[in-house]
Design an enzyme around this catalytic site. Sequence first.
Site, PDB file in Angstrom:
ATOM      1  N   TRP A 294       1.852   0.972   1.052  1.00 27.32           N
ATOM      2  CA  TRP A 294       2.730   1.193   2.192  1.00 27.32           C
ATOM      3  C   TRP A 294       4.151   1.572   1.737  1.00 27.32           C
ATOM      4  O   TRP A 294       4.319   2.433   0.895  1.00 27.32           O
ATOM      5  CB  TRP A 294       2.714  -0.018   3.126  1.00 27.32           C
ATOM      6  CG  TRP A 294       1.360  -0.322   3.700  1.00 27.32           C
ATOM      7  CD1 TRP A 294       0.516  -1.329   3.332  1.00 27.32           C
ATOM      8  CD2 TRP A 294       0.655   0.411   4.724  1.00 27.32           C
ATOM      9  NE1 TRP A 294      -0.664  -1.279   4.063  1.00 27.32           N
ATOM     10  CE2 TRP A 294      -0.606  -0.227   4.923  1.00 27.32           C
ATOM     11  CE3 TRP A 294       0.970   1.529   5.505  1.00 27.32           C
ATOM     12  CZ2 TRP A 294      -1.540   0.218   5.868  1.00 27.32           C
ATOM     13  CZ3 TRP A 294       0.040   1.981   6.439  1.00 27.32           C
ATOM     14  CH2 TRP A 294      -1.189   1.330   6.613  1.00 27.32           C
ATOM     15  N   SER A 295       5.173   0.903   2.254  1.00 21.26           N
ATOM     16  CA  SER A 295       6.543   1.350   1.975  1.00 21.26           C
ATOM     17  C   SER A 295       7.031   1.044   0.563  1.00 21.26           C
ATOM     18  O   SER A 295       8.108   1.514   0.179  1.00 21.26           O
ATOM     19  CB  SER A 295       7.516   0.733   2.988  1.00 21.26           C
ATOM     20  OG  SER A 295       7.379   1.370   4.244  1.00 21.26           O
ATOM     21  N   THR A 296       6.275   0.296  -0.207  1.00 22.60           N
ATOM     22  CA  THR A 296       6.614   0.185  -1.624  1.00 22.60           C
ATOM     23  C   THR A 296       6.618   1.575  -2.256  1.00 22.60           C
ATOM     24  O   THR A 296       7.295   1.817  -3.257  1.00 22.60           O
ATOM     25  CB  THR A 296       5.636  -0.758  -2.337  1.00 22.60           C
ATOM     26  OG1 THR A 296       5.713  -2.053  -1.716  1.00 22.60           O
ATOM     27  CG2 THR A 296       5.956  -0.922  -3.807  1.00 22.60           C
TER      28      THR A 296
END
Length: 375
Positions: free
Chosen positions: A70-72
């Site tokens: 995801w946003s990592t």
Amino acid sequence: MAQDQAISGRCAAKFHTVEEAFRANFDDGREIGAAIALYLDGELVIDLWSGFRDADKTVPWQEDTLVNVWSTTKGVAASCFALLVDRGKCAYDDKVADYWPEFAAGGKDEVTIAQLLSHQAGLSAFAEPTSLDDFVDGRRLADSLAAQSPLWEPGSQSGYHAVTIGFLAVELFRRITGASLTSFVERELKPFDLHIGIANSELGRVATIVPPAGMNAEGVVPDLNALQAATLGNPALEPDAANTAGWRQSEIPSANGFANARGLAGLYSSITLGAPEAGLKLSEETLQQATRVRMSGPDAVLTIDANWAAGFLRNSLNIYGPHEGAFGHSGWGGSFAFADPESGLAFSYVMNAMGTDLVGDPRTLRLLEALYQSL
């Protein structure tokens, strides 16, 4: 409750409490499959994995297992832009429209690369109704965003561009270099086994994302206002999207990175301190520019205080330990990767069982407490 969870990999004796914290997350029933990795002064000292790639717990998590983080992923994209700056291809204070003239529409002509990467451009939401099926045509979405008027005066505040920053970053990267960000990651970051989207040939080692029942992106923030609803609900993003062919074939460097903990920690170690796998260390000047806080305070979308750098999240609410200079990015459900230059470390955690905490996932708190107590 599971007991005596089998842990694979290696861990330096100094960090045995981190291994025990990792095991405890499984023993508490909070994990299905997960991995952690720590580089200290450029050396890989923790490289652990355990559990299963699937919800039925039939396929073991392996050393080379990849999972959607995801946003990592945003930290990977930020690293790519930092490398462009370091190589003189662009500067953070350059105007986006200098490379992408169409972006100037609607009063965005003064928006800089740093402002765009730090969620200040006012493009956190699509103006037109958008579906997940549209994500496979990122160029069209980028053109649409470029034509929009900003939702607030650029530079006046931050509003987390949860998904849109991915399509904006891809097009800006292409305008600067003539090449795709995805191909840059595959070529330049190859030693770290990081991917934007995932090729069919690699699907045999990808873990299935397993969310709690009823989880969706709109639930990240309670009592949504109009801006938050537009940002997080258009389109409505369900965690199961990460398991679909369309998602995996798209280019969304804000959300569909596939990685393992070793690779993410290795990237942060490399750009910060240098690492044996790749010569990607940023100059001190570029590292300072990339990680300098560009906007600090309550984020208009997330509602929490955030310290946004040029695509990285500078340590906010102590989510990356006790040191102000730590920087990285976290993903929906719990994954994260960061560097702490003061301690000479880079650490990452990835998993497939998604948690519901925006900040303060019990698994991450346990791991970070053990990590810093071990130093």
